[in-house]
Write a protein that holds these residues in place. Structure first.
Motif, PDB file in Angstrom:
ATOM      1  N   THR A   1      14.164  -6.701  -0.894  1.00 33.73           N
ATOM      2  CA  THR A   1      13.840  -6.400   0.499  1.00 33.73           C
ATOM      3  C   THR A   1      12.324  -6.303   0.651  1.00 33.73           C
ATOM      4  OG1 THR A   1      13.875  -4.018   0.163  1.00 33.73           O
ATOM      5  CG2 THR A   1      15.974  -5.078   0.772  1.00 33.73           C
ATOM      6  N   THR A   2      11.868  -6.344   1.878  1.00 27.06           N
ATOM      7  CA  THR A   2      10.435  -6.231   2.141  1.00 27.06           C
ATOM      8  C   THR A   2       9.908  -4.890   1.647  1.00 27.06           C
ATOM      9  OG1 THR A   2      10.697  -7.626   4.078  1.00 27.06           O
ATOM     10  CG2 THR A   2       8.690  -6.339   3.958  1.00 27.06           C
ATOM     11  N   GLU A   3      10.669  -3.848   1.892  1.00 22.96           N
ATOM     12  CA  GLU A   3      10.252  -2.513   1.468  1.00 22.96           C
ATOM     13  C   GLU A   3      10.104  -2.427  -0.055  1.00 22.96           C
ATOM     14  OE1 GLU A   3      12.937  -3.048   3.506  1.00 22.96           O
ATOM     15  OE2 GLU A   3      11.938  -2.515   5.372  1.00 22.96           O
ATOM     16  N   GLU A   4      11.056  -3.044  -0.754  1.00 25.48           N
ATOM     17  CA  GLU A   4      11.003  -3.022  -2.219  1.00 25.48           C
ATOM     18  C   GLU A   4       9.785  -3.793  -2.727  1.00 25.48           C
ATOM     19  OE1 GLU A   4      13.865  -4.253  -5.991  1.00 25.48           O
ATOM     20  OE2 GLU A   4      14.710  -4.157  -3.965  1.00 25.48           O
ATOM     21  N   ALA A   5       9.495  -4.922  -2.106  1.00 24.54           N
ATOM     22  CA  ALA A   5       8.333  -5.709  -2.508  1.00 24.54           C
ATOM     23  C   ALA A   5       7.043  -4.927  -2.265  1.00 24.54           C
ATOM     24  CB  ALA A   5       8.309  -7.036  -1.749  1.00 24.54           C
ATOM     25  N   VAL A   6       6.931  -4.273  -1.116  1.00 29.03           N
ATOM     26  CA  VAL A   6       5.735  -3.476  -0.805  1.00 29.03           C
ATOM     27  C   VAL A   6       5.597  -2.337  -1.818  1.00 29.03           C
ATOM     28  CG1 VAL A   6       4.731  -1.900   0.896  1.00 29.03           C
ATOM     29  CG2 VAL A   6       5.706  -4.079   1.625  1.00 29.03           C
ATOM     30  N   ARG A   7       6.696  -1.709  -2.155  1.00 35.02           N
ATOM     31  CA  ARG A   7       6.664  -0.617  -3.139  1.00 35.02           C
ATOM     32  C   ARG A   7       6.146  -1.105  -4.483  1.00 35.02           C
ATOM     33  NH1 ARG A   7       9.672   0.592  -7.120  1.00 35.02           N
ATOM     34  NH2 ARG A   7      11.374  -0.790  -6.524  1.00 35.02           N
ATOM     35  N   ARG A   8       6.625  -2.248  -4.938  1.00 29.73           N
ATOM     36  CA  ARG A   8       6.178  -2.804  -6.229  1.00 29.73           C
ATOM     37  C   ARG A   8       4.692  -3.128  -6.202  1.00 29.73           C
ATOM     38  NH1 ARG A   8      10.865  -7.234  -7.581  1.00 29.73           N
ATOM     39  NH2 ARG A   8      12.609  -5.785  -7.758  1.00 29.73           N
ATOM     40  N   ILE A   9       4.232  -3.722  -5.113  1.00 28.67           N
ATOM     41  CA  ILE A   9       2.814  -4.079  -5.001  1.00 28.67           C
ATOM     42  C   ILE A   9       1.950  -2.822  -5.026  1.00 28.67           C
ATOM     43  CG2 ILE A   9       1.075  -5.043  -3.433  1.00 28.67           C
ATOM     44  CD1 ILE A   9       3.260  -7.076  -2.608  1.00 28.67           C
ATOM     45  N   ARG A  10       2.371  -1.779  -4.328  1.00 28.35           N
ATOM     46  CA  ARG A  10       1.610  -0.516  -4.307  1.00 28.35           C
ATOM     47  C   ARG A  10       1.572   0.118  -5.700  1.00 28.35           C
ATOM     48  NH1 ARG A  10       3.678   1.525   1.579  1.00 28.35           N
ATOM     49  NH2 ARG A  10       2.137   0.322   2.729  1.00 28.35           N
TER      50      ARG A  10
END
Length: 74
Positions: free
Chosen positions: A60-69
């Motif tokens: 999901t978009t949220e999961e991708a953002v979390r990984r990048i952070r």
């Protein structure tokens, strides 16, 4: 339909069987490719066709953002 037209094409460059009965040194050559019947051109895919072929990755978009952070904060 695509066409390839060559003006003043040298007769000597033609295949031997096409040279028969031609007088002169240059000719006009037109090449018209045959159309495929019933089959779609594989090079002309729509966006929907491409999306249908790609397998979902399950991120999901949220999961991708979390990984990048997380990577950024290391």
């Amino acid at each position: 339909m695509n066409r390839i037209v060559r003006e003043h094409y040298p007769v000597e460059n033609l295949p031997e069987d096409l040279r028969e009965g031609i007088e002169g040194t240059h000719v006009r050559v037109t090449v018209i490719p045959e159309e495929r019947s019933g089959a779609a051109d594989p090079k002309k895919l729509t966006y929907a066709d491409i999306r249908a072929r790609v397998k979902p990755r399950g991120t999901t978009t949220e999961e991708a953002v979390r990984r990048i952070r997380e990577l950024r904060d290391e």
